[in-house]
Design a protein around this motif. Structure first.
Motif, mmCIF file in Angstrom:
data_model
loop_
_atom_site.group_PDB
_atom_site.id
_atom_site.type_symbol
_atom_site.label_atom_id
_atom_site.label_comp_id
_atom_site.label_asym_id
_atom_site.label_seq_id
_atom_site.Cartn_x
_atom_site.Cartn_y
_atom_site.Cartn_z
ATOM 1 N N SER A 6 0.877 -1.206 0.330
ATOM 2 C CA SER A 6 0.078 0.128 0.065
ATOM 3 C C SER A 6 0.569 1.128 0.088
ATOM 4 C CB SER A 6 -0.967 -0.019 1.226
ATOM 5 O OG SER A 6 -1.895 1.086 0.839
ATOM 6 N N GLY A 7 0.292 2.308 -0.407
ATOM 7 C CA GLY A 7 1.092 3.670 -0.492
ATOM 8 C C GLY A 7 0.318 4.653 0.287
ATOM 9 N N PHE A 38 5.176 2.213 0.508
ATOM 10 C CA PHE A 38 5.824 3.174 -0.059
ATOM 11 C C PHE A 38 5.091 4.642 0.075
ATOM 12 C CE2 PHE A 38 3.619 4.108 -4.023
ATOM 13 C CZ PHE A 38 2.706 3.401 -4.134
ATOM 14 N N HIS A 43 2.545 10.740 -7.038
ATOM 15 C CA HIS A 43 1.266 10.817 -7.073
ATOM 16 C C HIS A 43 0.864 12.276 -6.477
ATOM 17 C CE1 HIS A 43 -0.471 7.034 -7.879
ATOM 18 N NE2 HIS A 43 0.515 6.509 -7.802
ATOM 19 N N TYR A 126 -3.588 9.221 -13.424
ATOM 20 C CA TYR A 126 -3.034 8.540 -11.929
ATOM 21 C C TYR A 126 -3.523 7.047 -11.581
ATOM 22 C CZ TYR A 126 -4.433 8.855 -6.780
ATOM 23 O OH TYR A 126 -4.820 8.450 -5.534
ATOM 24 N N MET A 130 -0.982 4.193 -10.352
ATOM 25 C CA MET A 130 -1.584 3.408 -9.030
ATOM 26 C C MET A 130 -1.314 1.854 -9.382
ATOM 27 S SD MET A 130 -4.502 4.085 -6.467
ATOM 28 C CE MET A 130 -4.870 2.818 -5.268
ATOM 29 N N ASP A 133 2.086 0.659 -9.511
ATOM 30 C CA ASP A 133 2.620 0.479 -8.211
ATOM 31 C C ASP A 133 2.243 -0.769 -7.628
ATOM 32 O OD1 ASP A 133 3.043 2.992 -8.355
ATOM 33 O OD2 ASP A 133 1.161 3.822 -7.237
ATOM 34 N N ILE A 134 1.214 -1.375 -7.722
ATOM 35 C CA ILE A 134 0.708 -2.698 -7.143
ATOM 36 C C ILE A 134 1.111 -3.946 -7.755
ATOM 37 C CG2 ILE A 134 -1.671 -3.877 -6.709
ATOM 38 C CD1 ILE A 134 -2.962 -1.135 -6.364
ATOM 39 N N VAL A 142 -4.292 -5.309 -1.102
ATOM 40 C CA VAL A 142 -4.247 -3.839 -0.927
ATOM 41 C C VAL A 142 -4.972 -3.202 -0.064
ATOM 42 C CG1 VAL A 142 -3.881 -1.699 -2.409
ATOM 43 C CG2 VAL A 142 -3.527 -3.973 -3.657
ATOM 44 N N VAL A 144 -6.503 -0.316 1.788
ATOM 45 C CA VAL A 144 -6.725 0.915 1.681
ATOM 46 C C VAL A 144 -8.166 1.321 2.167
ATOM 47 C CG1 VAL A 144 -5.556 1.409 -0.530
ATOM 48 C CG2 VAL A 144 -7.816 0.205 -0.754
ATOM 49 N N GLN A 148 -10.307 4.467 -2.151
ATOM 50 C CA GLN A 148 -9.395 3.857 -3.098
ATOM 51 C C GLN A 148 -9.946 2.528 -3.511
ATOM 52 O OE1 GLN A 148 -6.817 5.513 -4.449
ATOM 53 N NE2 GLN A 148 -7.407 7.234 -3.068
HETATM 54 N N1 TRP Z 1 -3.910 6.561 -4.329
HETATM 55 C C1 TRP Z 1 -3.714 6.239 -3.113
HETATM 56 C C2 TRP Z 1 -4.294 7.434 -2.312
HETATM 57 O O1 TRP Z 1 -4.300 8.838 -2.678
HETATM 58 C C3 TRP Z 1 -2.139 6.302 -2.967
HETATM 59 C C4 TRP Z 1 -1.711 5.200 -3.589
HETATM 60 C C5 TRP Z 1 -0.840 5.415 -4.654
HETATM 61 C C6 TRP Z 1 -1.748 3.751 -3.403
HETATM 62 N N2 TRP Z 1 -0.431 4.057 -5.085
HETATM 63 C C7 TRP Z 1 -0.969 3.175 -4.421
HETATM 64 C C8 TRP Z 1 -2.377 3.064 -2.308
HETATM 65 C C9 TRP Z 1 -0.904 1.680 -4.462
HETATM 66 C C10 TRP Z 1 -2.280 1.634 -2.538
HETATM 67 C C11 TRP Z 1 -1.604 0.880 -3.570
HETATM 68 O O2 TRP Z 1 -4.668 7.298 -1.341
#
Ligand code: TRP
Ligand code: AMP
Length: 329
Positions: A6-7, A38, A43, A126, A130, A133-134, A142, A144, A148
């Motif tokens: 997760s991010g 991360f 983003h 975006y 994302m 990223d995953i 994931v 969240v 999300q």
């Molecule tokens: N988009 C998420 C947010 O704004 C942050 C995010 C970016 C994220 N990449 C991700 C969360 C990958 C989970 C996995 O909260």
């Protein structure tokens, strides 16, 4: 061991919503899962950020990750731009996403509905970044907050489509959304999500808020004129939100808290919620201050980047081969 990723996008200071909806869960999961967390700095720049402030927010976010209990021995913690594969796979994902899909993303629709000026192409694409990223990490889950979920679902669609076109390449991940605390609402307007873009600053508690300020925000939280302590999300959303916050932080059930305060005034309940929140913030802030001025951060981040790069580069190479981007020489 199943893998989780997760991010968080620290465009501003991290909030109590980030903590309850996301960060706190990462800490719980890191014992049971192989955890990758991360800082989504790419983003962040989908909307202009003042450079010095952005850089400070990124450092604060890392220190707060650690202060909240993420343990670099158990979790891999890294900065998105330290792993160059994110940007490249993000572009490849954009080439595998349809305009119609991006047009349906509610976060983007909300922004366009507000007629905000200067919306960027980065903001529009975006969700493709994302997805990258995953998928780079072949994550199983994931974790969240509720907002999300739609982006993770799009990630699943993109992964499945890619696998159908090019042969099995990506693991199709699942969103993991907590039952309590997935959507903490603004204290000043409980119809809106608690968010770092809160203009009045009264509805949002920041993890680094002065404790007196945080207490005041809770004591003046908007409630209702019903005057009964009970769980009625529709008619008493402010009260429901306060009980949900306390429940998430204490691991007491919402009903248990209602039973304790039933028949009493809202003031008593608010004092309890403020006590719970301030105790948690104080713990986090003490650790944050211990960490922020050490060299620990550099070491942890470079170690995290190394581990993340190993996996990400391998996935990217595989994707490039599958698509036919590579030539032999
Ligand atoms: N988009 C998420 C947010 O704004 C942050 C995010 C970016 C994220 N990449 C991700 C969360 C990958 C989970 C996995 O909260
Ligand atoms: P962001 O700050 O937008 O990058 O969000 C990071 C994580 O925190 C995501 O998993 C969000 O879903 C979660 N989050 C953000 N705001 C809230 C909120 N008000 N309630 C619950 N979770 C939230």
């Amino acid at each position: 061991m199943k893998r989780m990723l997760s991010g968080i996008k620290p465009t501003g200071q991290l909030t109590l919503g980030n903590y309850i909806g996301a960060l706190r869960n990462f800490v719980k999961y890191q014992d049971e899962y192989e955890m990758y967390v991360f800082i989504a700095n790419l983003h962040c720049i989908t909307e202009y950020q003042e450079p010095l402030q952005l850089s400070k927010n990124l450092t604060d976010a890392i220190a707060l990750y650690l202060a909240c209990g993420l343990d670099p021995k158990k979790s891999t913690i890294f900065l998105q731009t330290d792993v160059k594969a994110h940007a490249e796979l993000g572009y490849i994902m954009a080439c595998n996403t349809y305009l119609g899909e991006l047009n349906r993303m509610t976060q983007f629709k909300d922004k366009t509905a507000k007629n905000e000026k200067n919306l960027t192409a980065g903001l529009y694409t975006y969700p493709c970044l994302m997805a990258a990223d995953i998928l780079l990490y072949n994550a199983d889950y994931v974790p969240v907050g509720d907002d999300q979920k739609q982006h993770v679902e799009l990630t699943r669609d993109i992964a499945q489509r890619f696998n159908n076109k090019y042969g099995k390449t990506f693991k199709v991940p699942e969103p993991l959304i907590a039952k309590v605390g997935a959507r903490i609402m603004s204290l000043s307007d409980p119809s809106k999500k608690m968010s770092k873009s809160d203009e009045t600053n009264k509805g949002c508690i920041y993890l680094l808020d002065d404790l007196k300020v945080a207490r005041k925000k809770i004591m003046s939280a908007v409630t209702d004129s019903v005057g009964i302590i009970q769980l009625d999300k529709e008619n008493q959303p402010g009260l429901y939100n306060l009980i949900e916050i306390a429940s998430s932080l204490t691991d007491r059930s919402m009903n248990d808290i209602v039973d304790e305060f039933a028949g009493q005034g809202y003031g008593k309940l608010k004092t309890y919620v403020a006590d719970v929140v301030c105790a948690e913030l104080e713990k986090i802030q003490n650790k944050y201050h211990d960490i922020i001025n050490t060299h620990l951060l550099d070491e942890i981040m470079s170690e995290g980047a190394k581990k993340a790069n190993l996996i990400a580069e391998q996935t990217l190479k595989n994707v490039e081969n599958k698509i036919g981007l590579k030539i032999k020489y």
